[in-house]
Write an enzyme that holds these catalytic residues in place. Structure first.
Site, PDB file in Angstrom:
ATOM      1  N   GLY A  72      47.489   5.418  24.715  1.00 12.80           N
ATOM      2  CA  GLY A  72      48.240   5.170  26.040  1.00 12.80           C
ATOM      3  C   GLY A  72      47.623   6.446  27.407  1.00 12.80           C
ATOM      4  O   GLY A  72      47.973   5.701  28.779  1.00 12.80           O
ATOM      5  N   ASN A  73      46.619   6.907  27.325  1.00  6.88           N
ATOM      6  CA  ASN A  73      45.589   6.591  27.927  1.00  6.88           C
ATOM      7  C   ASN A  73      45.066   5.293  29.023  1.00  6.88           C
ATOM      8  O   ASN A  73      44.833   5.557  30.605  1.00  6.88           O
ATOM      9  CB  ASN A  73      44.179   7.326  27.862  1.00  6.88           C
ATOM     10  CG  ASN A  73      43.337   7.085  27.302  1.00  6.88           C
ATOM     11  OD1 ASN A  73      43.922   5.809  25.852  1.00  6.88           O
ATOM     12  ND2 ASN A  73      41.953   7.060  27.287  1.00  6.88           N
ATOM     13  N   LYS A  85      60.809  10.428  14.213  1.00  5.38           N
ATOM     14  CA  LYS A  85      59.908   9.996  15.316  1.00  5.38           C
ATOM     15  C   LYS A  85      60.806  10.488  16.259  1.00  5.38           C
ATOM     16  O   LYS A  85      62.057   9.512  17.001  1.00  5.38           O
ATOM     17  CB  LYS A  85      59.427   8.185  15.448  1.00  5.38           C
ATOM     18  CG  LYS A  85      58.639   8.221  16.678  1.00  5.38           C
ATOM     19  CD  LYS A  85      57.064   8.271  16.553  1.00  5.38           C
ATOM     20  CE  LYS A  85      56.314   7.913  18.261  1.00  5.38           C
ATOM     21  NZ  LYS A  85      54.730   8.950  17.979  1.00  5.38           N
ATOM     22  N   LYS A  94      45.564   7.681  13.820  1.00  7.12           N
ATOM     23  CA  LYS A  94      44.479   7.062  14.330  1.00  7.12           C
ATOM     24  C   LYS A  94      43.491   7.323  12.556  1.00  7.12           C
ATOM     25  O   LYS A  94      42.812   6.149  12.495  1.00  7.12           O
ATOM     26  CB  LYS A  94      44.438   7.746  15.494  1.00  7.12           C
ATOM     27  CG  LYS A  94      44.737   7.159  16.628  1.00  7.12           C
ATOM     28  CD  LYS A  94      43.960   7.658  18.147  1.00  7.12           C
ATOM     29  CE  LYS A  94      44.930   8.095  18.664  1.00  7.12           C
ATOM     30  NZ  LYS A  94      45.909   7.028  19.394  1.00  7.12           N
ATOM     31  N   LYS A 110      51.402   1.918  16.897  1.00  5.75           N
ATOM     32  CA  LYS A 110      50.565   1.410  17.420  1.00  5.75           C
ATOM     33  C   LYS A 110      48.784   0.831  16.185  1.00  5.75           C
ATOM     34  O   LYS A 110      48.922   0.143  16.313  1.00  5.75           O
ATOM     35  CB  LYS A 110      50.268   1.063  18.603  1.00  5.75           C
ATOM     36  CG  LYS A 110      49.591   1.770  18.608  1.00  5.75           C
ATOM     37  CD  LYS A 110      48.470   1.501  19.961  1.00  5.75           C
ATOM     38  CE  LYS A 110      47.663   2.341  20.050  1.00  5.75           C
ATOM     39  NZ  LYS A 110      47.343   3.895  19.637  1.00  5.75           N
TER      40      LYS A 110
END
Lengths: 312, 312
Positions: free
Chosen positions: B9-10, B127, B273, B211
């Site tokens: 996101g960053n 989610k 992640k 993702k």
């Protein structure tokens, strides 16, 4: 044979122009059955598509939700429709090709179209887009830097620039995919308009590009054999809506331009299709304006029996 | 060398999470400078990216404007973000590559990811997505078939299914473009989730896919040498936020899974992640979790000096 098919609004909306998700899905599914016939014939196929009602809906959402969610610029709305319509085409064209027994290869590219930063349309925006608003609400939008025009009884409507397309920037990627056997969706909605900034890099700008004019540019860049402009009528018609209505079969670009100059074709509908067909024909190509269900016939035909064929 | 870079996101929002258009453009521009360094080194580069705040904004627009404009399904919102973020990446990565003196070749594909129609997440959506609403407004959404959960003080929030990714459907098109020298944006937002229908064809469904998990699948399909998961911290950290905080350098997938089982990594942030890195490493690859500005170092490094390297 390489073919570019430019899909009009009726390939993505209901016959009454409604663009609810189910309308879009049904229209794309029907359109892809016609497109699959061309792909299955062995032709290399590039697809482009309109996005007017879809962009209009996104602009309205932007406006209504502006106090809660930051609005996105018009060029982003165009990119958003490339995502949704690309998705619909991927699913529907693959299904139609699978039903014909082949291995479907379809790809959809996020696509930009170069326009001139000094295009005169930027200083005189004239393309109406989105919903009608009362004068006071339009005035608020004008304060935010937008152009709105008084359209009489229905109210005020936003107008945006519709600059002339110069070059489709995704043409090389499209060529690579075509050569590998893909049907390629490219330059959706005419492509997201980008200009070269003073510093050099490209930047997208708030405008819309006529999808048929972009199709003519892309057809030239890709050296296609036929540009098919698919719409909701079977052919270009003279004296439209009168007793003397007469469909045009084969015609030269010069003849068609003369007829256009006589005012036969409406600015917002058949006009740009005729202009796009003439431009491509003048560059040496064959352009056909026809209905969705005659696409496959139009690709093969050279007589004008399956639409209006425009030749050099 | 072939590299897949999964952008967190960053890379697309301001440090405070804000996703105004100017925030997104600035963040993508900064991120592409790091990515360009990898491309310029001669590596084949595939990019994927998150889209949480962007999809959240689109859902809010859908809801607020629903009485005027038909809302589009969640999967379409995902496709819309592939359009906008793809556009930003095309412009910014090409600019960064041009500044380095090369001929930029970048392409962005509208991308779908296959999930199982009977994935258990569909029956137990969990989610959280979009904004908080008061109970009565959430109840109205629930009547429209959505799942919303009471989150206490901030209100109710929509929850959607986040099924496991099985296969990226655009992998062959991406391979063709990679082989032709393109940096390829693919599977943005985890890809638009699609299922095989009973009749055979694919259809997109209302869900979101993590993702990073999709990135691990895509990395396997493309046979990349390194999967780089770029986020806002330099490495995976044990005892995060305590005096005993300790960055992990090189680690095996088995060791990392043990640490995950001990509860070191938050479900909504580092957890997926770590899971994605473990999956790719267990399939024989090298995965690195690192910060955006260390991407280039992380691609070359094998010691754990430039991030957390996960090996089989």
């Amino acid at each position: 044979m390489r073919v570019l098919i430019a899909l009009g609004g009726n390939a993505m909306t209901a016959p009454d122009g409604s663009a609810r998700p189910e309308d879009q899905r049904a229209a794309v599914t029907a359109a892809m059955d016609a497109v699959a016939e061309v792909v299955a014939s062995g032709a290399e196929v590039v697809l482009t598509h309109g996005n007017g009602p879809q962009v209009g809906n996104l602009l309205v959402k932007n406006e209504i939700a502006a106090s809660v969610v930051p609005p996105v610029p018009l060029d982003w709305c165009g990119a958003q429709t490339q995502g949704t319509i690309g998705l619909l085409i991927l699913d529907a064209l693959e299904a139609a090709l699978s039903a014909r027994g082949g291995t479907p290869r379809v790809a959809a590219l996020v696509s930009r179209t170069l326009v001139a930063a000094d295009d005169p349309h930027f200083t005189a925006p004239s393309k109406p887009i989105g919903r009608y608003l009362p004068a006071d609400e339009a005035a608020a939008m004008i304060e935010h830097g937008q152009s709105w025009q008084d359209r009489g009884a229905p109210g005020w409507r936003r107008v945006v620039a519709s600059p002339d397309p110069i070059e489709c920037l995704e043409v090389e990627a499209a060529s690579v995919l075509l050569a590998a056997g893909y049907a390629v969706v490219c330059a959706g909605g005419g492509g997201v308009p980008v200009v070269r900034t003073a510093a050099g890099p490209l930047a997208s700008v708030e405008a819309v590009i006529d999808k048929d004019l972009t199709a003519a540019v892309l057809a030239g860049q890709l050296g296609v054999d036929v540009l098919v402009i698919a719409t909701d009528v079977d052919a270009v018609v003279l004296n439209w809506g009168t007793q003397d209505a007469q469909a045009i079969g084969a015609v030269s670009a010069g003849e068609l331009r003369s007829l256009a100059a006589q005012g036969h074709f409406a600015a917002g509908s058949m006009g740009p299709k005729v202009e796009a067909a003439c431009r491509f024909a003048e560059a040496g190509g064959r352009a056909v304006i026809t209905s969705l269900d005659r696409i496959a016939d139009a690709v093969a035909d050279t007589t004008g029996a399956a639409g209006t064929i425009v030749t050099p």
